[in-house]
Every structure is written in C-alpha cells, then in structure tokens.
Scaffold this active site. Structure first.
Site, PDB file in Angstrom:
ATOM      1  N   GLU A 134     -15.970 -16.662 -16.104  1.00  8.94           N
ATOM      2  CA  GLU A 134     -15.836 -15.438 -16.902  1.00  8.94           C
ATOM      3  C   GLU A 134     -14.897 -15.681 -18.072  1.00  8.94           C
ATOM      4  O   GLU A 134     -13.769 -16.134 -17.885  1.00  8.94           O
ATOM      5  CB  GLU A 134     -15.263 -14.311 -16.032  1.00  8.94           C
ATOM      6  CG  GLU A 134     -14.953 -13.046 -16.812  1.00  8.94           C
ATOM      7  CD  GLU A 134     -13.866 -12.193 -16.159  1.00  8.94           C
ATOM      8  OE1 GLU A 134     -13.508 -11.167 -16.763  1.00  8.94           O
ATOM      9  OE2 GLU A 134     -13.385 -12.567 -15.077  1.00  8.94           O
TER      10      GLU A 134
ATOM     11  N   ASP B 157     -11.821 -15.261 -11.278  1.00 10.38           N
ATOM     12  CA  ASP B 157     -10.422 -15.016 -10.933  1.00 10.38           C
ATOM     13  C   ASP B 157     -10.309 -14.445  -9.520  1.00 10.38           C
ATOM     14  O   ASP B 157     -11.214 -13.744  -9.044  1.00 10.38           O
ATOM     15  CB  ASP B 157      -9.783 -14.022 -11.912  1.00 10.38           C
ATOM     16  CG  ASP B 157      -9.683 -14.581 -13.325  1.00 10.38           C
ATOM     17  OD1 ASP B 157      -9.801 -15.818 -13.477  1.00 10.38           O
ATOM     18  OD2 ASP B 157      -9.494 -13.797 -14.265  1.00 10.38           O
TER      19      ASP B 157
ATOM     20  N   ASP C 210      -8.964 -11.902  -8.292  1.00  8.31           N
ATOM     21  CA  ASP C 210      -8.497 -10.519  -8.354  1.00  8.31           C
ATOM     22  C   ASP C 210      -9.688  -9.589  -8.179  1.00  8.31           C
ATOM     23  O   ASP C 210     -10.814 -10.037  -7.935  1.00  8.31           O
ATOM     24  CB  ASP C 210      -7.759 -10.243  -9.674  1.00  8.31           C
ATOM     25  CG  ASP C 210      -8.628 -10.499 -10.907  1.00  8.31           C
ATOM     26  OD1 ASP C 210      -9.868 -10.660 -10.751  1.00  8.31           O
ATOM     27  OD2 ASP C 210      -8.088 -10.529 -12.020  1.00  8.31           O
TER      28      ASP C 210
ATOM     29  N   ASP D  71     -11.388  -7.703 -10.306  1.00  9.44           N
ATOM     30  CA  ASP D  71     -12.460  -7.901 -11.286  1.00  9.44           C
ATOM     31  C   ASP D  71     -13.239  -9.171 -10.991  1.00  9.44           C
ATOM     32  O   ASP D  71     -14.468  -9.216 -11.112  1.00  9.44           O
ATOM     33  CB  ASP D  71     -11.875  -7.969 -12.707  1.00  9.44           C
ATOM     34  CG  ASP D  71     -11.473  -6.593 -13.227  1.00  9.44           C
ATOM     35  OD1 ASP D  71     -12.003  -5.593 -12.706  1.00  9.44           O
ATOM     36  OD2 ASP D  71     -10.636  -6.517 -14.142  1.00  9.44           O
TER      37      ASP D  71
END
Length: 280
Positions: free
Chosen positions: A59, A128, A130, A132
């Site tokens: 991303e 990532d 996290d 998102d």
C-alpha cells in the site's frame, strides 16, 4: 448458476476486449509494477529459481519504496496499491476489467485465462500491521477469493509478517560491549538488534539486552528502512503465513459471512472474539 453465468456474460460483453487491449499496452509499462527478471512461467529455466519468485502487493509509495529498494530484483516484484482497494464482494467479474487497479494486477499476475501462465509462485500481501492494513488485507483476500479462488486453493497467496518492534542497543553501548570482549571476555554470539513480531518477543529482547536497550514501535512498513527490509525479506529470514482453505470451508460461504450484510451471526462472532488492547 446458469442464470449467474448468463448475467456475467452479458455484463462482460465488450468490456473484456477493451480492457485486454488496455492491459496489453500497459504490460510494456505497468505503472503499478516493479517487475523481477525471472518468472514462474519461464519454461526455459531448468533450475528451481522460478519457485522463489514472489510479488509483494503493498500500500502506498512509502511502503513500496522500501521494499522496491531492498528486494532481490531477480526473484521479487512489487505491485503498489494506491490505497484501499474496492470492496468487490458480490460484484461480477466485469469490475476486474473496469477497475484500473484490479485490471493491472490481473495483467501483472497473468491469470486472466487461468493459473497456467501465473508469473509468480508467491503472491504476498504486504500491509501495515494496523487497522487500515488489516482492512486492505481483507479486501485483497476478498478479491482473490471472489474471482481467482484457485490461486488460494493451490497455495499461492501469502501474508507477509512484519515486525512490530525493534529492540536495539545504541551504537555507544555496542562499542563498549565489543571493547570489553577484546580485553579478554569470552566471545559470545550476542546480538545487538532484535526484530520482534509480538509483545512476548519484545519483552524477551528487552530482558536480553538490559536497561540500555532502545525500543522502536513500527507503525507502518514505511518506517522500516531499506537496509532493514533487505534482511527481513531474504529467502532465509522472510516470515510468511500461507492463506489456506479448510476442506469444510467454501469460499462463497466465507465471503458471505465476513463481507456480506451485517447479520446477527456476524455481530455475535465479533463480540465473542473481540480483543481489547491497552494503549501504551
């Protein structure tokens, strides 16, 4: 099934040809793809090199930039997403051709006509660690299961496990410890930097290095330098989790449960499996 096939055939009429021509032009310069030199479908190669071929789906520019700089350009390719991809649950394959990102990814993998021409042995979702990143991971898995389930069934889809923490000694402390060893201390295989994939590994590394250790929490792939990433994605060190389907699982049922309407069953599942973490 016959009615679904007929609806898809009608919706695809004219779209696939146009998109195929667009993909053929983009194959000369796929702006989303940083390709490698060896591919799984290279029939002329006799060694096992093609089995090592991978494509990282990342991303944003920061994450893809770190991986692109540190990858092995012989075996590792990078495909950069613009952000969160479209939620394609319940959509027809027409969207694969109309959506530029999906169309370019399909062209990069070379799977429009099936897996015979697949260009990479491992399709690695690298996001990532996290919320998102997990959402993007889920959307990409939905894409593959919705339109290319055999890619998952045959074991080509993986999740890249990336470290949550770096526990390391500062340069001055490292120099002091090395200096003490040169004065007669017994030589050991002591490490000065640990990459940790869980809180337990973090705590263990802090214990090993002592009070002088410095702790870094990685909030995203872009925070990991290219030099660090180079070590983390070598064939010897890379940590991958293969995406698999159990025999009792049908991908349509899974997609309907996790990506369909917000049913009471799914709400109960979320409540029963919810984990709350203390912010540090």
């Amino acid at each position: 099934k016959i009615q679904e096939s007929e609806r898809e055939r009608k919706s695809m009429s004219g779209v696939a040809k146009l998109a195929r021509e667009r993909a053929k032009k983009s194959s000369l310069h796929n702006k989303k793809l940083r390709d490698c030199s060896i591919h799984l479908n290279d029939t002329k190669l006799k060694d096992k090199g093609p089995e090592r071929t991978s494509i990282f789906i990342t991303e944003g520019n920061s994450a893809s930039g770190s991986i692109t700089t540190s990858r092995d350009p012989k075996y590792q390719a990078v495909f950069s997403l613009r952000g969160k991809p479209l939620n394609c649950f319940g959509l027809t394959k027409k969207i694969v051709y109309e959506n530029e990102e999906f169309n370019l990814l399909q062209a990069a993998l070379n799977i429009e006509e099936g897996l015979e021409g697949l260009r990479y042995n491992r399709v690695i979702i690298a996001t990532d660690a996290d919320d998102d990143g997990m959402h993007i991971r889920l959307l990409m898995l939905t894409f593959f299961l919705q339109f290319f389930p055999d890619l998952v069934r045959k074991g080509h889809v993986y999740i890249l496990e990336t470290p949550l923490y770096r526990v390391a000694l500062p340069p001055g402390e490292i120099a002091q410890r090395k200096k003490r060893k040169t004065k007669g201390e017994k030589e050991t295989s002591e490490e000065y930097t640990y990459y940790c994939y869980s809180d337990e590994e973090r705590d263990h590394a802090l214990h090993l290095l002592g009070k002088k250790a410095q702790l870094t929490r990685f909030k995203g792939l872009g925070e990991i330098s290219a030099d660090e990433f180079k070590e983390l994605i070598t064939e010897e060190n890379i940590k991958l989790r293969q995406v698999t389907l159990r025999k009792e699982d049908t991908y349509k049922h899974l997609l309907d449960f996790y990506m369909g309407k917000n049913t009471p069953d799914r709400q109960d599942f979320i409540i029963e499996n919810l984990v709350m973490e203390d912010e540090q």
